[in-house]
Design a protein around this motif. Structure first.
Motif, PDB file in Angstrom:
ATOM      1  N   ASP A   1      26.835  37.877  70.924  1.00  0.00           N
ATOM      2  CA  ASP A   1      26.026  36.462  70.980  1.00  0.00           C
ATOM      3  C   ASP A   1      24.469  36.892  70.732  1.00  0.00           C
ATOM      4  N   GLU A   2      24.117  36.491  69.484  1.00  0.00           N
ATOM      5  CA  GLU A   2      22.735  37.069  69.315  1.00  0.00           C
ATOM      6  C   GLU A   2      21.643  36.030  69.912  1.00  0.00           C
ATOM      7  N   THR A   3      21.822  34.941  70.591  1.00  0.00           N
ATOM      8  CA  THR A   3      21.049  34.073  71.144  1.00  0.00           C
ATOM      9  C   THR A   3      20.853  34.878  72.754  1.00  0.00           C
ATOM     10  N   THR A   4      21.810  35.493  73.364  1.00  0.00           N
ATOM     11  CA  THR A   4      21.631  35.934  74.668  1.00  0.00           C
ATOM     12  C   THR A   4      21.714  37.541  74.853  1.00  0.00           C
ATOM     13  N   GLY A   5      22.275  38.125  73.585  1.00  0.00           N
ATOM     14  CA  GLY A   5      22.609  39.738  73.487  1.00  0.00           C
ATOM     15  C   GLY A   5      23.854  40.040  74.386  1.00  0.00           C
ATOM     16  N   ARG A   6      24.408  38.917  74.637  1.00  0.00           N
ATOM     17  CA  ARG A   6      25.751  39.245  75.484  1.00  0.00           C
ATOM     18  C   ARG A   6      26.972  39.645  74.336  1.00  0.00           C
ATOM     19  N   ILE A   7      27.738  40.568  74.942  1.00  0.00           N
ATOM     20  CA  ILE A   7      29.135  40.863  74.189  1.00  0.00           C
ATOM     21  C   ILE A   7      30.194  40.223  74.614  1.00  0.00           C
ATOM     22  N   VAL A   8      31.119  39.496  73.853  1.00  0.00           N
ATOM     23  CA  VAL A   8      32.001  38.740  74.083  1.00  0.00           C
ATOM     24  C   VAL A   8      33.556  39.370  73.725  1.00  0.00           C
ATOM     25  N   PHE A   9      34.352  39.443  74.216  1.00  0.00           N
ATOM     26  CA  PHE A   9      35.497  40.195  73.678  1.00  0.00           C
ATOM     27  C   PHE A   9      36.871  39.669  74.278  1.00  0.00           C
ATOM     28  N   ASP A  10      37.950  39.406  73.666  1.00  0.00           N
ATOM     29  CA  ASP A  10      39.396  39.036  74.110  1.00  0.00           C
ATOM     30  C   ASP A  10      40.076  40.258  74.001  1.00  0.00           C
ATOM     31  N   THR A  11      41.001  40.412  75.053  1.00  0.00           N
ATOM     32  CA  THR A  11      41.875  41.387  74.932  1.00  0.00           C
ATOM     33  C   THR A  11      43.127  40.923  75.846  1.00  0.00           C
ATOM     34  N   VAL A  12      44.226  41.707  75.394  1.00  0.00           N
ATOM     35  CA  VAL A  12      45.478  41.453  76.324  1.00  0.00           C
ATOM     36  C   VAL A  12      45.341  42.445  77.604  1.00  0.00           C
ATOM     37  N   GLN A  13      45.581  42.175  78.714  1.00  0.00           N
ATOM     38  CA  GLN A  13      45.155  42.883  79.604  1.00  0.00           C
ATOM     39  C   GLN A  13      46.403  42.883  80.740  1.00  0.00           C
TER      40      GLN A  13
ATOM     41  N   HIS B   1      68.026  41.650  80.885  1.00  0.00           N
ATOM     42  CA  HIS B   1      66.799  41.128  81.018  1.00  0.00           C
ATOM     43  C   HIS B   1      65.726  42.057  81.013  1.00  0.00           C
ATOM     44  N   PRO B   2      65.091  42.507  79.696  1.00  0.00           N
ATOM     45  CA  PRO B   2      64.305  43.472  79.589  1.00  0.00           C
ATOM     46  C   PRO B   2      62.751  43.294  80.230  1.00  0.00           C
ATOM     47  N   PHE B   3      62.433  41.697  80.146  1.00  0.00           N
ATOM     48  CA  PHE B   3      61.130  41.640  80.779  1.00  0.00           C
ATOM     49  C   PHE B   3      61.079  41.234  82.306  1.00  0.00           C
ATOM     50  N   GLN B   4      62.243  41.371  82.781  1.00  0.00           N
ATOM     51  CA  GLN B   4      62.304  41.637  84.350  1.00  0.00           C
ATOM     52  C   GLN B   4      61.559  42.787  84.859  1.00  0.00           C
ATOM     53  N   THR B   5      61.517  43.786  84.137  1.00  0.00           N
ATOM     54  CA  THR B   5      60.939  45.106  84.650  1.00  0.00           C
ATOM     55  C   THR B   5      59.648  45.480  84.139  1.00  0.00           C
ATOM     56  N   VAL B   6      58.929  44.717  83.304  1.00  0.00           N
ATOM     57  CA  VAL B   6      57.641  45.270  82.890  1.00  0.00           C
ATOM     58  C   VAL B   6      56.487  44.280  83.628  1.00  0.00           C
ATOM     59  N   THR B   7      55.462  44.856  83.593  1.00  0.00           N
ATOM     60  CA  THR B   7      54.207  44.114  84.172  1.00  0.00           C
ATOM     61  C   THR B   7      53.614  43.155  83.087  1.00  0.00           C
ATOM     62  N   PRO B   8      53.603  41.692  83.622  1.00  0.00           N
ATOM     63  CA  PRO B   8      53.199  40.716  82.644  1.00  0.00           C
ATOM     64  C   PRO B   8      51.812  40.818  81.930  1.00  0.00           C
ATOM     65  N   SER B   9      51.814  40.315  80.951  1.00  0.00           N
ATOM     66  CA  SER B   9      50.454  40.453  80.329  1.00  0.00           C
ATOM     67  C   SER B   9      49.707  39.027  80.430  1.00  0.00           C
ATOM     68  N   ARG B  10      48.447  39.168  80.025  1.00  0.00           N
ATOM     69  CA  ARG B  10      47.518  38.076  79.894  1.00  0.00           C
ATOM     70  C   ARG B  10      46.502  38.228  78.862  1.00  0.00           C
ATOM     71  N   LEU B  11      45.855  37.109  78.008  1.00  0.00           N
ATOM     72  CA  LEU B  11      45.118  37.185  77.288  1.00  0.00           C
ATOM     73  C   LEU B  11      43.594  36.740  78.222  1.00  0.00           C
ATOM     74  N   VAL B  12      42.578  37.665  78.103  1.00  0.00           N
ATOM     75  CA  VAL B  12      41.514  37.541  78.910  1.00  0.00           C
ATOM     76  C   VAL B  12      40.224  37.501  78.181  1.00  0.00           C
ATOM     77  N   ARG B  13      39.171  37.135  78.438  1.00  0.00           N
ATOM     78  CA  ARG B  13      37.922  37.244  77.803  1.00  0.00           C
ATOM     79  C   ARG B  13      36.859  37.627  78.752  1.00  0.00           C
ATOM     80  N   TYR B  14      36.251  38.718  78.366  1.00  0.00           N
ATOM     81  CA  TYR B  14      34.986  39.397  79.051  1.00  0.00           C
ATOM     82  C   TYR B  14      33.882  39.040  78.293  1.00  0.00           C
ATOM     83  N   VAL B  15      32.912  38.755  79.196  1.00  0.00           N
ATOM     84  CA  VAL B  15      31.394  38.605  78.614  1.00  0.00           C
ATOM     85  C   VAL B  15      30.557  39.829  79.165  1.00  0.00           C
ATOM     86  N   LEU B  16      29.954  40.370  78.531  1.00  0.00           N
ATOM     87  CA  LEU B  16      29.105  41.474  79.105  1.00  0.00           C
ATOM     88  C   LEU B  16      27.561  41.226  78.857  1.00  0.00           C
ATOM     89  N   ASP B  17      26.785  41.359  79.800  1.00  0.00           N
ATOM     90  CA  ASP B  17      25.404  41.246  79.627  1.00  0.00           C
ATOM     91  C   ASP B  17      24.818  42.587  79.344  1.00  0.00           C
TER      92      ASP B  17
END
Length: 183
Positions: free
Chosen positions: A73-85, A108-124
């Protein structure tokens, strides 16, 4: 397991380790200028946590493998990124729950894996920290997203949408356990 990967006996993901007992990990930003130097011998001497050119921001321990996009973000100098976590890591082709079979061959393969989520980080970046005043990370989707993408013209630019593969319906997830809690 890295040797098995090199010999072609397992997939790349099976060679990755995660210290699940650690309380935090780091988001690390390397300036492109490090790779522009003609004398790369100085790169060998870099101390990740003490070199002023490198930004290492501590965050809660997690694993992420697929990134959607990142931009400055050129106005704030922050870096924004979206990732599957995910909080754990179940990338190997087998788990202790299935006696060596690939997990996708379970009933039932998905009963044994850790669930994922899409998240956004904002770095100052100017303050060398997570941005204050915004949830960090902000959860964008809990529909077990994977492989996010966006149009190539939006890559490294501010974007409105990303397109991950997701569960076809809303899934209730208990992030303290493996598997999902129900449809």
């Amino acid at each position: 397991s890295a040797l098995k990967t090199l010999l072609g006996l397992s997939g790349f993901a099976g060679s990755i380790d995660l210290n699940e007992s650690a309380s935090h990990t780091h988001i690390v930003l390397l300036p492109r200028s490090l790779f522009d130097e003609t004398d790369q011998s100085s790169v060998d001497d870099i101390d990740l946590f003490h070199d002023e050119r490198i930004l290492a921001i501590p965050v809660n321990n997690h694993f992420n493998f697929h990134f959607a996009n990142a931009y400055e973000d050129e106005t704030t100098g922050r870096i924004v990124f979206d990732t599957v976590q995910i909080d754990g890591m179940d990338l190997a082709s087998t788990t202790s729950h299935n006696s060596g079979r690939p997990f996708w061959k379970n009933d039932h393969p998905f009963q044994t894996v850790t669930p994922s989520r899409l998240v956004r980080y904002v770095l100052d970046v100017p303050n060398r920290s997570l941005a204050v005043g915004t949830p960090n990370p902000k959860v964008l989707s809990t529909r077990l997203p994977e492989f996010p993408s966006l149009p190539r013209k939006r890559s490294t630019r501010r974007h409105r949408y990303v397109y991950p593969a997701v569960a076809r319906r809303k899934v209730t997830v208990d992030y303290e356990k493996k598997g999902h809690a129900g449809p």
